[in-house]
Scaffold this active site. Sequence first.
Site, PDB file in Angstrom:
ATOM      1  N   THR A  58       0.153  33.292 -98.196  1.00 56.74           N
ATOM      2  CA  THR A  58      -1.181  33.897 -98.282  1.00 56.74           C
ATOM      3  C   THR A  58      -1.034  35.285 -98.882  1.00 56.74           C
ATOM      4  O   THR A  58      -0.135  36.034 -98.476  1.00 56.74           O
ATOM      5  CB  THR A  58      -1.865  34.030 -96.906  1.00 56.74           C
ATOM      6  OG1 THR A  58      -2.977  34.932 -97.050  1.00 56.74           O
ATOM      7  CG2 THR A  58      -0.957  34.556 -95.820  1.00 56.74           C
ATOM      8  N   ASP A 117      -2.800  37.688 -98.347  1.00 57.46           N
ATOM      9  CA  ASP A 117      -3.228  38.704 -97.370  1.00 57.46           C
ATOM     10  C   ASP A 117      -2.081  39.229 -96.495  1.00 57.46           C
ATOM     11  O   ASP A 117      -2.234  40.247 -95.817  1.00 57.46           O
ATOM     12  CB  ASP A 117      -4.321  38.132 -96.451  1.00 57.46           C
ATOM     13  CG  ASP A 117      -5.601  37.838 -97.212  1.00 57.46           C
ATOM     14  OD1 ASP A 117      -5.763  38.385 -98.315  1.00 57.46           O
ATOM     15  OD2 ASP A 117      -6.441  37.071 -96.708  1.00 57.46           O
ATOM     16  N   HIS A 143     -10.730  37.020-108.329  1.00 54.78           N
ATOM     17  CA  HIS A 143      -9.708  35.965-108.305  1.00 54.78           C
ATOM     18  C   HIS A 143      -8.594  36.132-109.326  1.00 54.78           C
ATOM     19  O   HIS A 143      -7.624  35.366-109.302  1.00 54.78           O
ATOM     20  CB  HIS A 143     -10.367  34.595-108.437  1.00 54.78           C
ATOM     21  CG  HIS A 143     -11.036  34.184-107.162  1.00 54.78           C
ATOM     22  ND1 HIS A 143     -12.241  34.701-106.757  1.00 54.78           N
ATOM     23  CD2 HIS A 143     -10.631  33.354-106.174  1.00 54.78           C
ATOM     24  CE1 HIS A 143     -12.569  34.180-105.582  1.00 54.78           C
ATOM     25  NE2 HIS A 143     -11.618  33.360-105.211  1.00 54.78           N
ATOM     26  N   ARG A 199      -5.312  36.125-107.674  1.00 57.95           N
ATOM     27  CA  ARG A 199      -4.654  34.943-107.115  1.00 57.95           C
ATOM     28  C   ARG A 199      -3.860  34.154-108.155  1.00 57.95           C
ATOM     29  O   ARG A 199      -3.077  33.277-107.792  1.00 57.95           O
ATOM     30  CB  ARG A 199      -5.698  34.059-106.426  1.00 57.95           C
ATOM     31  CG  ARG A 199      -6.221  34.666-105.125  1.00 57.95           C
ATOM     32  CD  ARG A 199      -5.957  33.756-103.940  1.00 57.95           C
ATOM     33  NE  ARG A 199      -6.676  32.536-104.108  1.00 57.95           N
ATOM     34  CZ  ARG A 199      -7.837  32.254-103.515  1.00 57.95           C
ATOM     35  NH1 ARG A 199      -8.383  33.131-102.699  1.00 57.95           N
ATOM     36  NH2 ARG A 199      -8.422  31.125-103.716  1.00 57.95           N
TER      37      ARG A 199
HETATM   38  O1  F6P Z   1      -7.293  34.094 -97.680  1.00 61.05           O
HETATM   39  C1  F6P Z   1      -6.879  34.625 -98.891  1.00 61.05           C
HETATM   40  C2  F6P Z   1      -8.029  35.148 -99.711  1.00 61.05           C
HETATM   41  O2  F6P Z   1      -7.491  35.437-100.965  1.00 61.05           O
HETATM   42  C3  F6P Z   1      -8.788  36.341 -99.129  1.00 61.05           C
HETATM   43  O3  F6P Z   1      -8.171  37.570 -99.332  1.00 61.05           O
HETATM   44  C4  F6P Z   1     -10.094  36.218 -99.852  1.00 61.05           C
HETATM   45  O4  F6P Z   1     -11.105  36.857 -99.143  1.00 61.05           O
HETATM   46  C5  F6P Z   1     -10.309  34.749 -99.885  1.00 61.05           C
HETATM   47  O5  F6P Z   1      -9.026  34.168 -99.905  1.00 61.05           O
HETATM   48  C6  F6P Z   1     -11.141  34.223-101.031  1.00 61.05           C
HETATM   49  O6  F6P Z   1     -11.279  32.857-100.878  1.00 61.05           O
HETATM   50  P1  F6P Z   1     -11.997  31.861-101.876  1.00 61.05           P
HETATM   51  O7  F6P Z   1     -11.103  31.686-103.057  1.00 61.05           O
HETATM   52  O8  F6P Z   1     -12.160  30.621-101.100  1.00 61.05           O
HETATM   53  O9  F6P Z   1     -13.286  32.520-102.291  1.00 61.05           O
END
Ligand code: F6P
Length: 323
Positions: free
Chosen positions: A125, A127, A253, A256
């Site tokens: 994760t 986070d 995003h 990510r």
């Molecule tokens: O749980 C990890 C995370 O990246 C959080 O920091 C963020 O708030 C969330 O996922 C966003 O999730 P999604 O991609 O479902 O909008």
Amino acid sequence: MKRIAVLTSGGDGAGLNPCIRAVVRTAMEKSVEVMGIRWGYSGLIDSDMVELNARSVGGILNKGGTFIGSARSPEFVTKQGQREALRNLNRMNIDGLIVIGGNGSLTGALALHEMGFPVVGIPATIDNDVNGTDISIGVDTTLNTILDAVDKIKDTASSHQRAFLIEVMGRDSGYLALMASIAAGAEIVLIPEVETSMEEVVEGVDNAYVKGKSHCIIIIAEGWQPGARSLNDYLKEKREEIGFDVRLTVLGHVQRGGSPTSYDRILATNLGAAAVRQLLEGPHGVMTGMIKNTPSPTPLEKAVAFQKKLNLDLYGLWKTMTL
Ligand code: F6P
């Protein structure tokens, strides 16, 4: 065990592919077959699985995301969903499962363990809020992405003498915001773990202006209340008091995705291999995390009992650097 399965669940991050690769190749070396479950727990409920082998995980080490897909699965939270998942695991002759994900995903793994199925978890994760590991897969790559963005924003902020609000991910956790503030040098950091009022922010921005700084970087965790947008509006109202004009950037995003850093690739490979050994040798119902540079098991129950606390000594370290 003759056949195991692996799934990635919850929010993705860089390093999931190297981790799946490590699981598959470590298992194959021990003559154990591996099934990849597509779309996290949803795929387990729908029996959406694909056989993986040494070649099918070739060429993914440097790729972001997860090639077997991930999902947040509300169905799996129900007893009925969990029973369906268990039924499919048994029907497919799967002897053990590796779950790669954050708190929610590992809570799902705990549910299967409590139903008697052999499970091992791996913390992934961005986070970094899972107990039982110093760091989770994906954190390092995300931090580097944030630093790249903040460094670039600093260039333009200084050229125009502006204050910038930069929102980073962390729905419940200020980890990324605080680490980025130390590593990129932010004047202000706003995190859910430390209460800061909008008036204090005004004061902080004004301070940076009076000190003669050419910019004021404010890094905000997504979970900080009342939120980056409200603060942006407020600072615009206070334009005369704070010296700087203000702009808001929400990184979103982009944090990510991307190719995993060397750190994430090595971490993911280590944990993937260790999780397979753990699954084959037992005990089960644990998460294989990285503690003091050594893959170490922690009972899933303990790993998900509460969100890992942020080390607030680091908040003091950030503050000293703002002088
Ligand atoms: O749980 C990890 C995370 O990246 C959080 O920091 C963020 O708030 C969330 O996922 C966003 O999730 P999604 O991609 O479902 O909008």
